[in-house]
Write a protein that holds these residues in place. Structure first.
Motif, PDB file in Angstrom:
ATOM      1  N   VAL A 219      41.831   1.466  -3.696  1.00 23.89           N
ATOM      2  CA  VAL A 219      40.929   2.475  -3.726  1.00 23.89           C
ATOM      3  C   VAL A 219      40.024   2.706  -2.381  1.00 23.89           C
ATOM      4  O   VAL A 219      39.859   3.786  -1.992  1.00 23.89           O
ATOM      5  N   ASP A 220      39.378   1.672  -2.154  1.00 25.44           N
ATOM      6  CA  ASP A 220      38.442   1.664  -0.678  1.00 25.44           C
ATOM      7  C   ASP A 220      39.201   2.098   0.190  1.00 25.44           C
ATOM      8  O   ASP A 220      38.680   3.120   1.169  1.00 25.44           O
ATOM      9  N   LYS A 221      40.530   1.498   0.482  1.00 27.25           N
ATOM     10  CA  LYS A 221      41.398   1.954   1.619  1.00 27.25           C
ATOM     11  C   LYS A 221      41.777   3.453   1.600  1.00 27.25           C
ATOM     12  O   LYS A 221      41.460   3.956   2.644  1.00 27.25           O
ATOM     13  N   VAL A 222      42.202   3.797   0.569  1.00 31.08           N
ATOM     14  CA  VAL A 222      42.813   5.007   0.606  1.00 31.08           C
ATOM     15  C   VAL A 222      41.774   6.349   0.350  1.00 31.08           C
ATOM     16  O   VAL A 222      41.850   7.365   1.156  1.00 31.08           O
ATOM     17  N   ALA A 223      40.553   5.825  -0.329  1.00 29.71           N
ATOM     18  CA  ALA A 223      39.571   6.787  -0.355  1.00 29.71           C
ATOM     19  C   ALA A 223      38.981   7.192   1.070  1.00 29.71           C
ATOM     20  O   ALA A 223      38.625   8.257   1.346  1.00 29.71           O
ATOM     21  N   ALA A 224      38.883   6.221   1.886  1.00 30.71           N
ATOM     22  CA  ALA A 224      38.454   6.424   3.248  1.00 30.71           C
ATOM     23  C   ALA A 224      39.154   7.417   3.944  1.00 30.71           C
ATOM     24  O   ALA A 224      38.675   8.071   4.871  1.00 30.71           O
ATOM     25  N   LYS A 225      40.447   7.256   3.801  1.00 39.74           N
ATOM     26  CA  LYS A 225      41.525   8.172   4.481  1.00 39.74           C
ATOM     27  C   LYS A 225      41.510   9.515   3.824  1.00 39.74           C
ATOM     28  O   LYS A 225      41.763  10.422   4.477  1.00 39.74           O
ATOM     29  N   TYR A 226      40.951   9.710   2.621  1.00 37.56           N
ATOM     30  CA  TYR A 226      41.091  11.058   2.058  1.00 37.56           C
ATOM     31  C   TYR A 226      39.723  11.609   1.354  1.00 37.56           C
ATOM     32  O   TYR A 226      39.400  11.385   0.118  1.00 37.56           O
ATOM     33  N   PRO A 227      38.796  11.795   2.285  1.00 39.14           N
ATOM     34  CA  PRO A 227      37.420  11.776   1.920  1.00 39.14           C
ATOM     35  C   PRO A 227      37.054  13.155   1.310  1.00 39.14           C
ATOM     36  O   PRO A 227      35.878  13.015   0.509  1.00 39.14           O
ATOM     37  N   LYS A 228      37.907  13.879   0.995  1.00 43.65           N
ATOM     38  CA  LYS A 228      37.527  15.206   0.444  1.00 43.65           C
ATOM     39  C   LYS A 228      38.293  15.285  -1.066  1.00 43.65           C
ATOM     40  O   LYS A 228      38.025  16.044  -1.797  1.00 43.65           O
ATOM     41  N   THR A 229      38.921  13.852  -1.263  1.00 44.15           N
ATOM     42  CA  THR A 229      39.281  13.741  -2.711  1.00 44.15           C
ATOM     43  C   THR A 229      38.394  12.628  -3.464  1.00 44.15           C
ATOM     44  O   THR A 229      37.773  11.809  -2.642  1.00 44.15           O
ATOM     45  N   SER A 230      38.392  13.030  -4.805  1.00 44.29           N
ATOM     46  CA  SER A 230      37.572  12.067  -5.562  1.00 44.29           C
ATOM     47  C   SER A 230      38.276  11.089  -6.125  1.00 44.29           C
ATOM     48  O   SER A 230      39.466  11.568  -6.941  1.00 44.29           O
ATOM     49  N   PHE A 231      37.943   9.894  -6.018  1.00 44.43           N
ATOM     50  CA  PHE A 231      38.608   8.662  -6.909  1.00 44.43           C
ATOM     51  C   PHE A 231      37.805   8.219  -8.283  1.00 44.43           C
ATOM     52  O   PHE A 231      36.414   7.970  -7.636  1.00 44.43           O
ATOM     53  N   GLY A 232      38.348   7.649  -8.988  1.00 39.92           N
ATOM     54  CA  GLY A 232      37.811   7.039 -10.080  1.00 39.92           C
ATOM     55  C   GLY A 232      38.399   5.865 -10.369  1.00 39.92           C
ATOM     56  O   GLY A 232      39.708   5.540 -10.302  1.00 39.92           O
ATOM     57  N   ILE A 233      37.843   4.656 -10.599  1.00 38.72           N
ATOM     58  CA  ILE A 233      38.378   3.318 -10.999  1.00 38.72           C
ATOM     59  C   ILE A 233      37.586   2.839 -12.056  1.00 38.72           C
ATOM     60  O   ILE A 233      36.305   2.788 -12.049  1.00 38.72           O
ATOM     61  N   VAL A 234      38.543   2.355 -12.972  1.00 33.49           N
ATOM     62  CA  VAL A 234      38.257   1.783 -14.174  1.00 33.49           C
ATOM     63  C   VAL A 234      38.265   0.332 -13.966  1.00 33.49           C
ATOM     64  O   VAL A 234      39.060  -0.380 -13.528  1.00 33.49           O
ATOM     65  N   ASP A 235      37.145  -0.426 -14.389  1.00 29.76           N
ATOM     66  CA  ASP A 235      37.077  -1.710 -14.255  1.00 29.76           C
ATOM     67  C   ASP A 235      36.802  -2.578 -13.136  1.00 29.76           C
ATOM     68  O   ASP A 235      36.974  -3.803 -12.834  1.00 29.76           O
ATOM     69  N   SER A 236      36.412  -1.806 -11.935  1.00 33.92           N
ATOM     70  CA  SER A 236      35.977  -2.489 -10.799  1.00 33.92           C
ATOM     71  C   SER A 236      34.927  -1.810 -10.075  1.00 33.92           C
ATOM     72  O   SER A 236      34.854  -0.427 -10.422  1.00 33.92           O
ATOM     73  N   VAL A 237      34.060  -2.255  -9.290  1.00 35.41           N
ATOM     74  CA  VAL A 237      33.131  -1.829  -8.378  1.00 35.41           C
ATOM     75  C   VAL A 237      33.632  -1.626  -7.226  1.00 35.41           C
ATOM     76  O   VAL A 237      33.818  -2.630  -6.311  1.00 35.41           O
ATOM     77  N   VAL A 238      33.563  -0.283  -6.322  1.00 37.47           N
ATOM     78  CA  VAL A 238      34.293  -0.276  -5.137  1.00 37.47           C
ATOM     79  C   VAL A 238      32.996   0.279  -4.203  1.00 37.47           C
ATOM     80  O   VAL A 238      32.202   0.927  -4.743  1.00 37.47           O
ATOM     81  N   LYS A 239      33.373   0.240  -2.844  1.00 32.17           N
ATOM     82  CA  LYS A 239      32.208   0.794  -2.091  1.00 32.17           C
ATOM     83  C   LYS A 239      32.495   2.358  -1.529  1.00 32.17           C
ATOM     84  O   LYS A 239      31.335   2.687  -1.003  1.00 32.17           O
TER      85      LYS A 239
END
Length: 351
Positions: free
Chosen positions: A119-139
């Motif tokens: 999620v951290d890696k992919v979210a950085a590549k797609y800044p206009k997309t919102s990501f949610g992750i269950v059961d972990s804390v990402v940056k």
């Protein structure tokens, strides 16, 4: 929409080190499937990356699916489900999330701790997309970390087990010996021991380290539970994804024994109906609420970010009462809950 607490920066750092997930695994498209309803042009196009076991596990993944399905029905749009397998690599996980983003899904929900790095890696590549992750804390700044106080719900399960056991011997089965599942163990054992320190608590994990098969092996769950029953336990609590279904089956085969379910209210799961007379209660983890809240925030144009914590005080976790099997001890459970909520009892997060 349910309001949720924000962790301080220090707590986030601690949680990031401590978290891992209940039915989690990896991601290569083993059982890819899509579902959805036609939208009205104002709907949401939701990408859902399941943990191992996927939709139909009667537990963790199904809870996330309920939240997604509710949001899709309410807001219109469509859902694309992708299911992980235990042999997935980090590259597989990244590819799955990237594929969803490339296809225009927004938001994208990653179900389980195994997706944290991805999620951290992919979210950085797609800044206009919102990501949610269950059961972990990402940056990632465009990500909502959806976490729960599993140890608090498990504490109440421990209290219930201690009050209901006839043999003074209970058990805990964990899917994989990762930090998150150890939160379930820690809370459960503390709840048992705070209620009656003389009760024996047997503990067994089904797989270890990077092997996530323990979350999707009902045969292993059944064997582990049977071993505990044979050794005198009469209550078995499983935090092991679909492996817990096997444990419930084993418990159902022994007169007077009880199973404690996890994540979903397993008494009310159709696929477990023939065993429900043996399901004492379940530690319900409202993953569906967290997922729904996240999707709604994106739909409303105000995406949730940071670490949103669903606690016992906010009904993020709870003890199911279906079947009425814990009605006789409810006052004591209510008293235990009050002590946790008011802070007079601090529940451990490690065994």
């Amino acid at each position: 929409m349910r309001r949720v607490a924000k962790l301080s920066a220090a707590c986030i750092a601690t949680a990031a080190l401590a978290l891992s997930a209940t039915a989690c695994g990896s991601t290569s498209s083993e059982n890819d499937k899509s579902s959805g309803s036609s939208g009205d042009g104002k709907g949401v196009k939701i990408g859902l990356a399941f943990d191992v076991g996927g939709r139909g596990d009667h537990s963790f993944n199904d809870s996330a699916a309920r939240g997604t399905d509710k949001a899709s029905k309410e807001f219109g749009g469509s859902v694309k489900d992708l299911t992980a397998k235990s042999s997935d690599t980090e590259a597989d996980r990244e590819q799955r999330l990237s594929d969803l983003a490339d296809a225009g899904y927004n938001p994208i929900v990653a179900v389980g701790y195994a997706y944290a790095t991805s999620v951290d890696k992919v979210a950085a590549k797609y800044p206009k997309t919102s990501f949610g992750i269950v059961d972990s804390v990402v940056k990632a700044k465009n990500a909502d970390s959806i976490t729960f106080t599993e140890e608090q719900g498990s504490y109440l399960a421990g209290v219930a087990a201690a009050l209901k056991t006839k043999t003074k011997h209970v058990g805990f089965i964990g899917g994989v010996d990762v930090p998150l599942i150890k939160k379930f163990q820690a809370g459960y054992v503390q709840g048992v021991k705070d209620t009656n320190p003389k009760i024996k608590v047997a503990v067994q994990y089904l797989s270890h380290g990077s092997d996530t098969s323990g979350f999707a092996s009902p045969d292993k769950g059944k064997e582990a539970a049977q071993g505990m029953l044979d050794n005198g336990a009469d209550i078995v609590y499983s935090a092991a994804g679909s492996s817990g279904n096997g444990a419930i089956e084993a418990v159902n085969g022994k007169k007077g024994a009880w199973a404690i379910g996890v994540d979903s209210d397993q008494y009310n799961i159709p696929g477990l109906a023939k065993y429900k007379s043996s399901i004492l209660t379940s530690v319900v983890k409202n993953v569906d609420v967290g997922v729904y809240d996240f999707i709604k925030s994106v739909h409303d144009g105000k995406p949730l970010t940071g670490n949103n914590v669903y606690s016992l005080a906010k009904n993020g976790v709870s003890l199911a009462t279906s079947g009425g099997f814990i009605n006789d001890i409810q006052p004591k459970l209510d008293a235990a809950k009050k002590k946790i909520v008011d802070g007079s009892v601090k529940v451990k997060t490690t065994p």
